[in-house]
Scaffold this active site. Structure first.
Site, short mmCIF file in Angstrom:
data_model
loop_
_atom_site.label_atom_id
_atom_site.label_comp_id
_atom_site.label_asym_id
_atom_site.label_seq_id
_atom_site.Cartn_x
_atom_site.Cartn_y
_atom_site.Cartn_z
N HIS A 192 46.11 35.60 53.00
CA HIS A 192 45.11 36.32 54.05
C HIS A 192 46.53 36.86 55.47
O HIS A 192 46.52 37.96 55.32
CB HIS A 192 44.07 36.07 54.66
CG HIS A 192 43.07 35.16 53.92
ND1 HIS A 192 42.10 33.75 53.79
CD2 HIS A 192 42.79 35.44 52.58
CE1 HIS A 192 42.06 33.94 52.74
NE2 HIS A 192 42.30 34.88 51.94
N ARG A 299 46.02 49.69 43.28
CA ARG A 299 45.62 49.22 41.97
C ARG A 299 44.26 48.42 42.56
O ARG A 299 43.63 48.00 43.18
CB ARG A 299 46.02 47.79 42.74
CG ARG A 299 48.13 47.71 42.46
CD ARG A 299 47.82 46.33 43.05
NE ARG A 299 49.61 45.91 41.96
CZ ARG A 299 50.90 45.80 42.19
NH1 ARG A 299 50.92 46.82 43.44
NH2 ARG A 299 52.18 45.81 41.79
N GLU A 433 54.34 47.40 30.10
CA GLU A 433 54.63 45.98 30.68
C GLU A 433 53.98 45.25 30.01
O GLU A 433 54.87 44.07 29.67
CB GLU A 433 53.62 45.40 32.15
CG GLU A 433 52.38 46.33 31.74
CD GLU A 433 50.95 45.89 32.33
OE1 GLU A 433 51.25 45.76 33.99
OE2 GLU A 433 49.54 46.17 32.68
N ASP A 457 54.45 42.95 35.25
CA ASP A 457 54.51 41.83 34.04
C ASP A 457 55.24 42.04 32.79
O ASP A 457 55.89 41.48 31.59
CB ASP A 457 53.52 42.80 33.66
CG ASP A 457 52.17 41.71 34.15
OD1 ASP A 457 52.45 40.39 34.67
OD2 ASP A 457 51.37 42.83 35.28
N ARG A 467 54.58 34.68 36.25
CA ARG A 467 55.36 35.20 37.47
C ARG A 467 55.14 34.72 38.51
O ARG A 467 55.30 35.11 39.54
CB ARG A 467 55.13 37.18 37.56
CG ARG A 467 53.86 37.24 37.51
CD ARG A 467 53.07 38.00 37.41
NE ARG A 467 53.02 39.08 38.64
CZ ARG A 467 52.92 40.56 38.43
NH1 ARG A 467 52.17 40.84 37.26
NH2 ARG A 467 52.18 40.96 39.90
N CYS A 504 56.93 51.36 38.92
CA CYS A 504 56.09 50.80 39.55
C CYS A 504 55.67 49.78 40.17
O CYS A 504 54.77 48.93 40.55
CB CYS A 504 54.24 51.28 39.73
SG CYS A 504 53.60 50.47 37.90
C1 PEP Z 1 53.69 45.28 37.12
O1 PEP Z 1 53.40 44.78 36.33
O2 PEP Z 1 54.17 45.74 37.67
C2 PEP Z 1 52.59 45.96 38.27
C3 PEP Z 1 53.02 47.14 38.86
O3 PEP Z 1 51.45 45.75 38.22
P1 PEP Z 1 50.73 43.83 38.19
O4 PEP Z 1 52.13 43.52 39.81
O5 PEP Z 1 49.16 44.79 39.60
O6 PEP Z 1 50.18 43.28 37.31
MG MG Z 2 50.86 44.78 35.90
#
Ligand code: PEP
Ligand code: MG
Length: 568
Positions: A192, A299, A433, A457, A467, A504
């Site tokens: 937070h 998201r 991904e 991902d 990750r 992204c």
């Molecule tokens: C990603 O996996 O790169 C992505 C943009 O989605 P998230 O980080 O929300 O898994």
């Molecule tokens: Mg992702």
């Protein structure tokens, strides 16, 4: 000291150390005849703390982050939970502990239970319990004053909050204050503290571990929110150096702001799209402010998280429509619910054996057609206000694409039957991904309108590195030639098919790899709005064709790309 820098920027100021009530409570045994009264004292404190939180929810300032209300509600619900009231009373009755002692003991028991949970999201809920207990302890001690020394500080002095952890309720109080930075022992980038600090644009370093034991009230602190470095009472030469960096950073930001309306075009005339990643509808305004060409990733799961119910069709429709309206004709990419793995819904407590490889994202949605259908209906209704790009996360099979199209058709038919106005003004795309689809990309690019590479991902699944796991964080390598080949392969397939391909993931907002991504042929980047101008600056100084030649020759040999060789 070093922690995790979660909001960029420098701060130099005096420490204001926030008390941690749990560390300072009185421990004593009470007389057997006093146990009922002690239980009552505890229950009154729980009720008072809950009333306080509910009062805060009712009086939330208009500019408070949207998730704040939900977080405060979760905290007030925890105060009602029998695991707190009942089980703490049992400790008072059985062991004759005073209320504070019983509460901290119960806090430890719960803390240990949460700490061993496999699911990262549930583990983080342990922090909520701790914060709630801190609040009740403050009520029991008769002190609700958060920062007692504040009034003694000279009005023109920058103040830096030092805390073990900062609960959403305390964060709300701190928002109005004049704080130059936040430092906490606990927390990570999604805590937070980090979320609210980001929305306030105040430098923050979390997860320091021992800041509260090493810093005293009034110490002079230097904070570097990018690297996570914190200096305590530094010598004059170090202070001068950071004053210089702070001024240079401010100049850089001022200079960068001049680029807001400049075109993102390379020296050899390649026009690049720079879009924004957002997590809540209100952030669309921030994207516009930063000069984004559109929303490259909304998201949507953040509408679903940190609450005990699911957002209904109307609520989702309003959220999506508001983003489309704010962006006034610019493209808006809304990702369907990406839940599972590290992001779970409240109440979904069954943890898969391996959540990152389990029923996540589109797999979860196809297995829960009601939840998915509600979201798709909301999206179709929102597309009345402008074109929407629907982005499907974690696709790995073509039959999932067909199933999504089928689900969209069903959603349209349901709206039709209910005579609710909607449009089919959308494009359909998928996140790349999972390595499998990057390798066998052709049918996906042929049947979809666009692709967006989720490098966060993609790296995790290509290199088999969780990750979120610190122990293997060093092996999480965005520059691994295998990762770059997958990205290159996807971009090339898009070029051949004449379909847009974006990145992204976090890489898109990292200005140190902008040239490399241009060298891979990328023309669409989506990132946090704060990073947009840094990336635009790099784009405007780059020669795209020269970079493509250098990058291609390194990739052909599966060599690591030396970023220094790509510099201008
Ligand atoms: C990603 O996996 O790169 C992505 C943009 O989605 P998230 O980080 O929300 O898994
Ligand atoms: Mg992702």
């Amino acid at each position: 000291m070093r922690g995790q820098g979660v909001v960029k920027g420098y701060a130099i100021g005096r420490a204001v150390v926030m008390g941690a009530a749990t560390l300072e409570v009185a421990h004593y045994r009470i007389q057997p005849e006093a146990v009922q009264a002690e239980c009552q004292r505890l229950k009154s404190a729980l009720a008072l703390a809950r009333d306080e939180l509910q009062g805060m929810v009712a009086n939330l300032p208009d500019d408070a982050p949207r998730e704040m209300g939900a977080l405060l509600t979760v905290h007030s619900m925890l105060l009602d939970d029998p695991m707190l009231a009942q089980q703490t009373c049992e400790l008072i009755i059985e062991r004759h502990y005073n209320a504070e002692w019983a509460l901290t003991t119960q806090g430890q028991i719960l803390g240990e239970q949460f700490a061993i949970m496999e699911d990262a999201y549930l583990r983080e809920r342990g922090a909520d319990i701790r914060q709630v207990i801190e609040r009740v302890l403050r009520v029991l001690s008769g002190s609700t004053v958060l920062l007692p020394r504040l009034s003694e500080a000279p009005a023109d002095e920058a103040l830096i909050v030092v805390a073990r952890d900062i609960s959403p309720a305390d964060m709300l109080k701190l928002r109005g204050g004049r704080f130059a930075a936040f430092l906490t022992d606990l927390g990570g980038p999604t805590s937070h503290t980090a979320i609210v600090a980001r929305s306030m644009n105040v430098p923050a370093v979390v997860g320091i571990g021992n800041v509260r034991s090493l810093v005293r009230d009034g110490d002079v602190l230097v904070v570097d929110g990018a690297t996570g470095a914190v200096l305590v009472n530094p010598p004059q030469f170090a202070l001068n150096e950071y004053l210089r960096r702070q001024a240079a950073y401010a100049d850089d930001r001022a200079e960068l702001s001049l680029l807001r309306d400049a075109e993102a075009i390379t020296l050899d005339g390649v026009r690049v799209k720079l879009e924004a990643n957002i997590e809540l509808p209100e952030e669309a305004a921030m994207a516009l402010e930063a000069g984004a060409d559109g929303i490259g990733l909304f998201r949507s799961e953040f509408l679903f998280m940190g609450r005990s119910d699911l957002p209904g069709e109307q609520e989702q429709y309003e959220a999506y429509a508001s983003v489309v309206q704010t962006m006034a004709g610019r493209p808006v990419t809304i990702r369907t619910l990406d839940i599972g793995a590290d992001k779970t819904l409240d109440g979904d407590i069954a943890v898969a054996a391996n959540p990152a490889l389990g029923l996540r994202a589109i797999r979860y949605c196809l297995a829960n057609p009601e939840i998915f259908g509600t979201q798709l209906r909301a999206l179709l209704r929102a597309s009345l206000h402008g074109k929407i790009r629907i982005l499907i996360p974690m696709i790995s099979h073509m039959h999932e694409v067909h199933a999504v199209r089928q689900a969209i058709a069903v959603a349209g038919a349901e709206l039709e039957a209910r005579r609710i106005p909607y449009a089919s003004n959308y494009e359909l795309g998928a996140m790349v991904e999972i390595p499998a689809i990057a390798i066998a990309i052709e049918p996906f690019i042929d049947s979809l309108d666009f692709l967006s590479i989720g490098t966060n991902d993609l790296i995790q699944y290509t290199l088999a590195i969780d990750r979120g796991d610190n122990d293997v964080a060093e092996l999480y390598d965005p520059m691994h030639p295998a990762v770059l080949r997958l990205i290159a392969h996807t971009i090339n397939a898009g070029e051949r098919a004449g379909k847009p391909v974006a990145v992204c993931g976090e890489m898109a907002g990292d200005a140190s790899v902008t040239r490399m991504l241009l060298g891979l042929g990328l023309k669409e980047f989506s990132m946090h709005p704060q990073q947009l101008l840094d990336v635009k600056k790099e784009v405007r100084l780059a020669h795209s064709n020269a970079l493509r030649i250098k990058v291609a020759s390194a990739l052909n040999r599966a060599e690591r790309i030396d970023l220094a060789l790509l510099a201008g």
